[in-house]
Design an enzyme around this catalytic site. Sequence first.
Site, short mmCIF file in Angstrom:
data_model
loop_
_atom_site.label_atom_id
_atom_site.label_comp_id
_atom_site.label_asym_id
_atom_site.label_seq_id
_atom_site.Cartn_x
_atom_site.Cartn_y
_atom_site.Cartn_z
N GLY A 64 23.50 15.27 7.57
CA GLY A 64 24.07 14.51 8.56
C GLY A 64 22.98 13.77 9.42
O GLY A 64 21.91 14.49 9.60
N HIS A 69 28.83 18.55 14.97
CA HIS A 69 27.67 18.65 14.98
C HIS A 69 27.09 17.27 15.58
O HIS A 69 26.39 16.89 16.36
CB HIS A 69 26.66 19.22 14.04
CG HIS A 69 25.27 19.28 13.83
ND1 HIS A 69 24.82 20.30 14.34
CD2 HIS A 69 24.17 18.15 13.84
CE1 HIS A 69 23.41 20.09 14.21
NE2 HIS A 69 22.98 18.71 14.12
N GLU A 70 27.52 16.29 14.41
CA GLU A 70 27.29 14.67 14.59
C GLU A 70 27.86 14.24 15.98
O GLU A 70 27.34 13.35 16.71
CB GLU A 70 27.42 14.09 13.48
CG GLU A 70 26.72 14.55 12.25
CD GLU A 70 25.37 14.59 12.36
OE1 GLU A 70 24.70 14.17 13.24
OE2 GLU A 70 24.61 15.54 11.93
N CYS A 81 19.18 21.83 12.68
CA CYS A 81 19.15 20.26 13.30
C CYS A 81 17.79 19.72 12.78
O CYS A 81 16.76 20.06 13.18
CB CYS A 81 19.55 20.15 14.72
SG CYS A 81 19.73 18.45 15.34
N LEU A 82 17.93 18.30 12.37
CA LEU A 82 16.63 17.62 12.27
C LEU A 82 15.94 17.37 13.38
O LEU A 82 14.90 16.90 13.34
CB LEU A 82 17.21 16.42 11.36
CG LEU A 82 17.83 16.32 9.89
CD1 LEU A 82 18.19 14.86 9.54
CD2 LEU A 82 16.98 17.24 9.12
N HIS A 134 25.97 15.03 19.07
CA HIS A 134 24.72 13.97 19.14
C HIS A 134 25.15 12.97 19.70
O HIS A 134 24.31 12.12 20.85
CB HIS A 134 24.14 13.55 17.88
CG HIS A 134 23.31 14.55 17.36
ND1 HIS A 134 21.96 15.13 17.92
CD2 HIS A 134 23.21 15.43 16.06
CE1 HIS A 134 21.39 15.90 17.15
NE2 HIS A 134 22.02 16.24 15.98
N GLN A 167 19.37 10.13 17.00
CA GLN A 167 18.46 10.97 16.28
C GLN A 167 17.22 9.97 15.98
O GLN A 167 16.18 10.49 15.97
CB GLN A 167 18.92 11.70 15.34
CG GLN A 167 19.66 13.07 15.73
CD GLN A 167 20.26 13.62 14.46
OE1 GLN A 167 21.35 13.39 13.86
NE2 GLN A 167 19.34 14.77 14.35
#
Length: 169
Positions: free
Chosen positions: A45, A134-135, A92-93, A138, A50
Amino acid sequence: MIRPILKFGASTLHGPAAEVGAISDEILKLVDDMVETMYAAPGIGLAAPQIGVPLRIFVIDLSMGHNAGELLTFINPTFVEREGMQLEEEGCLSVPGFNATVARPLRAVVKGLDRNGQELVVEGKELLARAFQHEMDHLDGMLFLDRVRGIKRDLIVKKIRKLTRAGKW
């Protein structure tokens, strides 16, 4: 085009994202870049903040590009329903190299627009529900680390500060 992924501490990650107005060619290019960046990372994702774009867009593909039909694009998403709870470790990225156990809904229904401007409603269970939350976090200026409490969070933040001072973050 693969875009750089911002890391914990970048201001765009810590503020709420704005709603998308019209789905223009620029927005479609952004979505394409997000998908390419997510697959290259690799991740399941990615939210627009991000990559430094504070707009309410995210992409998710639990297959990591292996099944074309699993790619989901949400523009201006909202939760319709959330229920249950699961505790699993996630990363997480934008916080590379760190994982922690985070409480997420067991089931979530998200509504938004797809890349063609059509309404999209998707029910997610387990991993997909976790990815939705999670997204969405963000888009609201939160990272999974903001949901971690106590010594685990303190240790991760301390390590990130040390990496930052050393120029490795």
